[in-house]
Design a protein around this motif. Structure first.
Motif, PDB file in Angstrom:
ATOM      1  N   ASN A 225       0.806  -1.237   0.000  1.00  0.00           N
ATOM      2  CA  ASN A 225       0.000   0.000   0.000  1.00  0.00           C
ATOM      3  C   ASN A 225       0.835   1.282   0.000  1.00  0.00           C
ATOM      4  O   ASN A 225       0.552   2.207  -0.744  1.00  0.00           O
ATOM      5  N   LEU A 226       1.843   1.360   0.907  1.00  0.00           N
ATOM      6  CA  LEU A 226       2.679   2.578   1.002  1.00  0.00           C
ATOM      7  C   LEU A 226       1.822   3.843   1.072  1.00  0.00           C
ATOM      8  O   LEU A 226       2.117   4.856   0.434  1.00  0.00           O
ATOM      9  N   GLY A 227       0.726   3.762   1.802  1.00  0.00           N
ATOM     10  CA  GLY A 227      -0.189   4.906   1.915  1.00  0.00           C
ATOM     11  C   GLY A 227      -1.245   4.878   0.819  1.00  0.00           C
ATOM     12  O   GLY A 227      -2.190   4.091   0.871  1.00  0.00           O
ATOM     13  N   PRO A 228      -1.083   5.714  -0.233  1.00  0.00           N
ATOM     14  CA  PRO A 228      -2.164   5.866  -1.214  1.00  0.00           C
ATOM     15  C   PRO A 228      -2.265   4.740  -2.246  1.00  0.00           C
ATOM     16  O   PRO A 228      -3.187   4.760  -3.055  1.00  0.00           O
ATOM     17  N   GLY A 229      -1.359   3.766  -2.225  1.00  0.00           N
ATOM     18  CA  GLY A 229      -1.387   2.716  -3.258  1.00  0.00           C
ATOM     19  C   GLY A 229      -2.112   1.465  -2.810  1.00  0.00           C
ATOM     20  O   GLY A 229      -1.629   0.339  -3.032  1.00  0.00           O
ATOM     21  N   PHE A 230      -3.300   1.643  -2.224  1.00  0.00           N
ATOM     22  CA  PHE A 230      -4.039   0.513  -1.670  1.00  0.00           C
ATOM     23  C   PHE A 230      -4.262  -0.586  -2.710  1.00  0.00           C
ATOM     24  O   PHE A 230      -4.795  -0.327  -3.794  1.00  0.00           O
ATOM     25  N   ASP A 231      -3.815  -1.781  -2.358  1.00  0.00           N
ATOM     26  CA  ASP A 231      -4.017  -2.999  -3.176  1.00  0.00           C
ATOM     27  C   ASP A 231      -3.284  -2.987  -4.514  1.00  0.00           C
ATOM     28  O   ASP A 231      -3.553  -3.858  -5.357  1.00  0.00           O
ATOM     29  N   CYS A 232      -2.368  -2.027  -4.749  1.00  0.00           N
ATOM     30  CA  CYS A 232      -1.706  -2.051  -6.060  1.00  0.00           C
ATOM     31  C   CYS A 232      -0.192  -1.834  -6.016  1.00  0.00           C
ATOM     32  O   CYS A 232       0.476  -2.101  -7.014  1.00  0.00           O
ATOM     33  N   ILE A 233       0.377  -1.387  -4.881  1.00  0.00           N
ATOM     34  CA  ILE A 233       1.830  -1.188  -4.847  1.00  0.00           C
ATOM     35  C   ILE A 233       2.414  -1.840  -3.584  1.00  0.00           C
ATOM     36  O   ILE A 233       1.757  -1.880  -2.533  1.00  0.00           O
ATOM     37  N   GLY A 234       3.623  -2.365  -3.718  1.00  0.00           N
ATOM     38  CA  GLY A 234       4.292  -2.957  -2.560  1.00  0.00           C
ATOM     39  C   GLY A 234       5.781  -3.057  -2.825  1.00  0.00           C
ATOM     40  O   GLY A 234       6.228  -3.017  -3.979  1.00  0.00           O
ATOM     41  N   ALA A 235       6.544  -3.190  -1.749  1.00  0.00           N
ATOM     42  CA  ALA A 235       8.000  -3.280  -1.872  1.00  0.00           C
ATOM     43  C   ALA A 235       8.512  -4.460  -1.055  1.00  0.00           C
ATOM     44  O   ALA A 235       8.034  -4.725   0.051  1.00  0.00           O
ATOM     45  N   ALA A 236       9.505  -5.156  -1.619  1.00  0.00           N
ATOM     46  CA  ALA A 236      10.143  -6.274  -0.907  1.00  0.00           C
ATOM     47  C   ALA A 236      11.179  -5.727   0.071  1.00  0.00           C
ATOM     48  O   ALA A 236      11.895  -4.770  -0.251  1.00  0.00           O
ATOM     49  N   LEU A 237      11.235  -6.330   1.249  1.00  0.00           N
ATOM     50  CA  LEU A 237      12.119  -5.856   2.322  1.00  0.00           C
ATOM     51  C   LEU A 237      13.184  -6.903   2.656  1.00  0.00           C
ATOM     52  O   LEU A 237      13.000  -8.100   2.403  1.00  0.00           O
TER      53      LEU A 237
ATOM     54  N   PRO B 213       5.905  -8.192  -5.385  1.00  0.00           N
ATOM     55  CA  PRO B 213       7.291  -7.916  -4.960  1.00  0.00           C
ATOM     56  C   PRO B 213       7.936  -9.093  -4.225  1.00  0.00           C
ATOM     57  O   PRO B 213       9.155  -9.272  -4.300  1.00  0.00           O
ATOM     58  N   ALA B 214       7.135  -9.924  -3.531  1.00  0.00           N
ATOM     59  CA  ALA B 214       7.735 -11.101  -2.866  1.00  0.00           C
ATOM     60  C   ALA B 214       8.354 -12.026  -3.910  1.00  0.00           C
ATOM     61  O   ALA B 214       9.412 -12.613  -3.693  1.00  0.00           O
ATOM     62  N   LEU B 215       7.721 -12.144  -5.060  1.00  0.00           N
ATOM     63  CA  LEU B 215       8.237 -13.026  -6.113  1.00  0.00           C
ATOM     64  C   LEU B 215       9.364 -12.361  -6.902  1.00  0.00           C
ATOM     65  O   LEU B 215      10.384 -12.985  -7.199  1.00  0.00           O
ATOM     66  N   LEU B 216       9.180 -11.074  -7.240  1.00  0.00           N
ATOM     67  CA  LEU B 216      10.102 -10.412  -8.183  1.00  0.00           C
ATOM     68  C   LEU B 216      11.148  -9.528  -7.508  1.00  0.00           C
ATOM     69  O   LEU B 216      12.150  -9.169  -8.131  1.00  0.00           O
ATOM     70  N   GLY B 217      10.899  -9.114  -6.245  1.00  0.00           N
ATOM     71  CA  GLY B 217      11.789  -8.171  -5.576  1.00  0.00           C
ATOM     72  C   GLY B 217      11.495  -6.738  -5.981  1.00  0.00           C
ATOM     73  O   GLY B 217      10.689  -6.472  -6.878  1.00  0.00           O
ATOM     74  N   GLY B 218      12.137  -5.793  -5.294  1.00  0.00           N
ATOM     75  CA  GLY B 218      11.982  -4.379  -5.598  1.00  0.00           C
ATOM     76  C   GLY B 218      10.633  -3.835  -5.196  1.00  0.00           C
ATOM     77  O   GLY B 218       9.869  -4.467  -4.464  1.00  0.00           O
ATOM     78  N   CYS B 219      10.352  -2.614  -5.664  1.00  0.00           N
ATOM     79  CA  CYS B 219       9.046  -1.993  -5.437  1.00  0.00           C
ATOM     80  C   CYS B 219       8.274  -2.141  -6.747  1.00  0.00           C
ATOM     81  O   CYS B 219       8.813  -1.835  -7.814  1.00  0.00           O
ATOM     82  N   ARG B 220       7.043  -2.627  -6.655  1.00  0.00           N
ATOM     83  CA  ARG B 220       6.290  -2.963  -7.877  1.00  0.00           C
ATOM     84  C   ARG B 220       4.872  -2.416  -7.815  1.00  0.00           C
ATOM     85  O   ARG B 220       4.211  -2.509  -6.770  1.00  0.00           O
TER      86      ARG B 220
ATOM     87  N   LEU C 280      15.157  -1.236   7.560  1.00  0.00           N
ATOM     88  CA  LEU C 280      15.402  -2.302   6.583  1.00  0.00           C
ATOM     89  C   LEU C 280      15.834  -1.713   5.245  1.00  0.00           C
ATOM     90  O   LEU C 280      15.780  -0.495   5.041  1.00  0.00           O
ATOM     91  N   GLY C 281      16.225  -2.591   4.332  1.00  0.00           N
ATOM     92  CA  GLY C 281      16.512  -2.170   2.970  1.00  0.00           C
ATOM     93  C   GLY C 281      15.454  -2.736   2.030  1.00  0.00           C
ATOM     94  O   GLY C 281      14.557  -3.469   2.454  1.00  0.00           O
ATOM     95  N   ILE C 282      15.560  -2.387   0.749  1.00  0.00           N
ATOM     96  CA  ILE C 282      14.674  -2.945  -0.266  1.00  0.00           C
ATOM     97  C   ILE C 282      15.363  -4.168  -0.874  1.00  0.00           C
ATOM     98  O   ILE C 282      16.478  -4.058  -1.384  1.00  0.00           O
ATOM     99  N   ASP C 283      14.710  -5.310  -0.783  1.00  0.00           N
ATOM    100  CA  ASP C 283      15.238  -6.532  -1.415  1.00  0.00           C
ATOM    101  C   ASP C 283      15.006  -6.415  -2.927  1.00  0.00           C
ATOM    102  O   ASP C 283      13.884  -6.137  -3.362  1.00  0.00           O
ATOM    103  N   THR C 284      16.056  -6.626  -3.703  1.00  0.00           N
ATOM    104  CA  THR C 284      15.906  -6.448  -5.141  1.00  0.00           C
ATOM    105  C   THR C 284      15.794  -7.775  -5.910  1.00  0.00           C
ATOM    106  O   THR C 284      15.543  -7.760  -7.110  1.00  0.00           O
ATOM    107  N   GLN C 285      15.969  -8.887  -5.214  1.00  0.00           N
ATOM    108  CA  GLN C 285      15.972 -10.186  -5.913  1.00  0.00           C
ATOM    109  C   GLN C 285      14.633 -10.899  -5.911  1.00  0.00           C
ATOM    110  O   GLN C 285      14.311 -11.646  -6.826  1.00  0.00           O
TER     111      GLN C 285
END
Ligand code: ATP
Ligand code: HSE
Length: 320
Positions: free
Chosen positions: A17-29, A145-152, A309-314
């Motif tokens: 979510n990251l605030g305004p991105g409800f149900d469409c954005i997320g980042a791997a940690l 993002p859990a599958l692909l990594g990064g922020c998606r 934490l950091g952003i997991d990119t893998q």
């Protein structure tokens, strides 16, 4: 791929979510669950058809029979292939806290699907695994993002066959650049909040004004994350679709929010469905923000674990 008898899969936690991105954005940690799947003979298995061993914090809270979400995802992939799942022994090493808004269910879904795909000889592509994962979770913002990594960012694609829409939902996935100076700080409380409960408090309809508010702020968030522009990030970390309804489920939300922003964070939002609270901050402010969030929650009688934490990119990776 040649068949293997055993595979380990590491899957990152995610913040959705990251605030305004409800149900469409997320980042791997940079926080992980680890799963190992090993083919076994039929004979030593329990009547449930699977042996599951769990270690790590709150291990006793994870189901060890066929109802286990990781195993359900494992079975789902074989069902998709029209095959009977093989007997397996599963080891779970928990690093991602359960039901805290850090995508623990997404790690289980992605881990089970990826593990099964490897044991089956990799018949499915990564995007086919992703489609199954989204269908299982019901929304894309943790599993992608859990599958692909990064922020998606994930959005449904065009309707190729409108009359068969429910059978064919294809997704467009877009990587969101994340400026390296932006640090995610998570404050994980000592209580759980299930996604199911946190979705039940949401209204089924929203006003046009709130829809416009979120559209504008998500656009701003994407550019703020890419550039690290502080003014854009401060404005962007606001939401009107879920946070106003959910914050009442999280004791101390307003106090922790004020403390995080007072210590220099760009803003603070609910991580996923909560109750973990996520602050985004500049690297220079991260220590002060961590200390402020921890003290604020403690003042409310909550004992949080606060981590930078950091952003997991893998994303999910497998070893065999
Ligand atoms: N490693 C795991 N193995 C098996 N099942 C798991 C595992 N991790 C989580 N689960 C299941 O997922 C449930 C938590 O899912 P839930 O969607 O409520 O929270 P979350 O995924 O941690 O948070 P969010 O979706 O807000 O990020 C657990 O109660 C458990 O049933
Ligand atoms: N977008 C989801 C993430 C949690 O699964 C929600 O906020 O309910």
């Amino acid at each position: 791929m040649a068949a293997v008898d055993s595979v380990s899969v590491i899957v990152p936690a995610t913040t959705a979510n990251l605030g305004p991105g409800f149900d469409c954005i997320g980042a791997a940690l940079t926080l992980y669950n680890e799963f190992k799947f090993t083919h076994v003979d039929e004979s030593p298995l329990s009547s449930s058809g699977v042996i599951i061993n769990v270690t790590g914090a709150e291990a006793e809270r994870v189901q060890t029979d066929e109802s286990n979400l990781l195993y359900q995802a494992f079975v789902k992939l074989y069902q998709h292939l029209g095959q009977t799942p093989p007997p397996v022994e599963i080891e779970i090493k928990l690093g991602v806290p359960l039901a805290r808004g850090l995508g623990s269910s997404a790690t289980a879904i992605v881990g089970g699907l990826v593990g099964a795909n490897v044991l089956a000889g990799e018949p499915l592509s990564q995007s086919q695994v992703m489609e199954l994962a989204i269908a299982m979770e019901g929304h894309p913002d943790n599993v992608v993002p859990a599958l692909l990594g990064g922020c998606r960012l994930a959005a449904t694609g065009v309707e190729v066959e409108p009359q068969r829409r429910r059978e064919r939902q294809e997704w467009e996935i877009c990587e969101v650049p994340w400026c390296e100076n932006i640090v995610p700080v998570v404050a994980i409380p000592d209580f759980e909040l299930s996604t199911k409960e946190a979705r039940q408090v949401l209204p089924s309809q929203v006003s046009r004004a709130d829809a416009i508010f979120n559209t504008a702020h998500l656009g701003l968030l994407l550019r703020g994350l890419e550039t690290g522009n502080g003014n854009w990030l401060r404005a962007a970390l606001q939401d009107r679709l879920h946070e106003p309804y959910r914050k009442t489920l999280i004791k101390g939300y307003d106090v922790v929010h004020a403390a995080a922003v007072g210590a220099g964070a760009y803003g603070m939002v609910i991580s996923g469905a909560g109750p973990t609270l996520l602050a985004l901050t500049d690297t220079k402010q991260s220590e002060a923000v961590m200390a402020a969030m921890s003290a604020a929650w403690r003042s409310q009688g909550i004992s949080p674990v606060v981590r930078s934490l950091g952003i997991d990119t893998q994303g999910a990776r497998s070893f065999y």
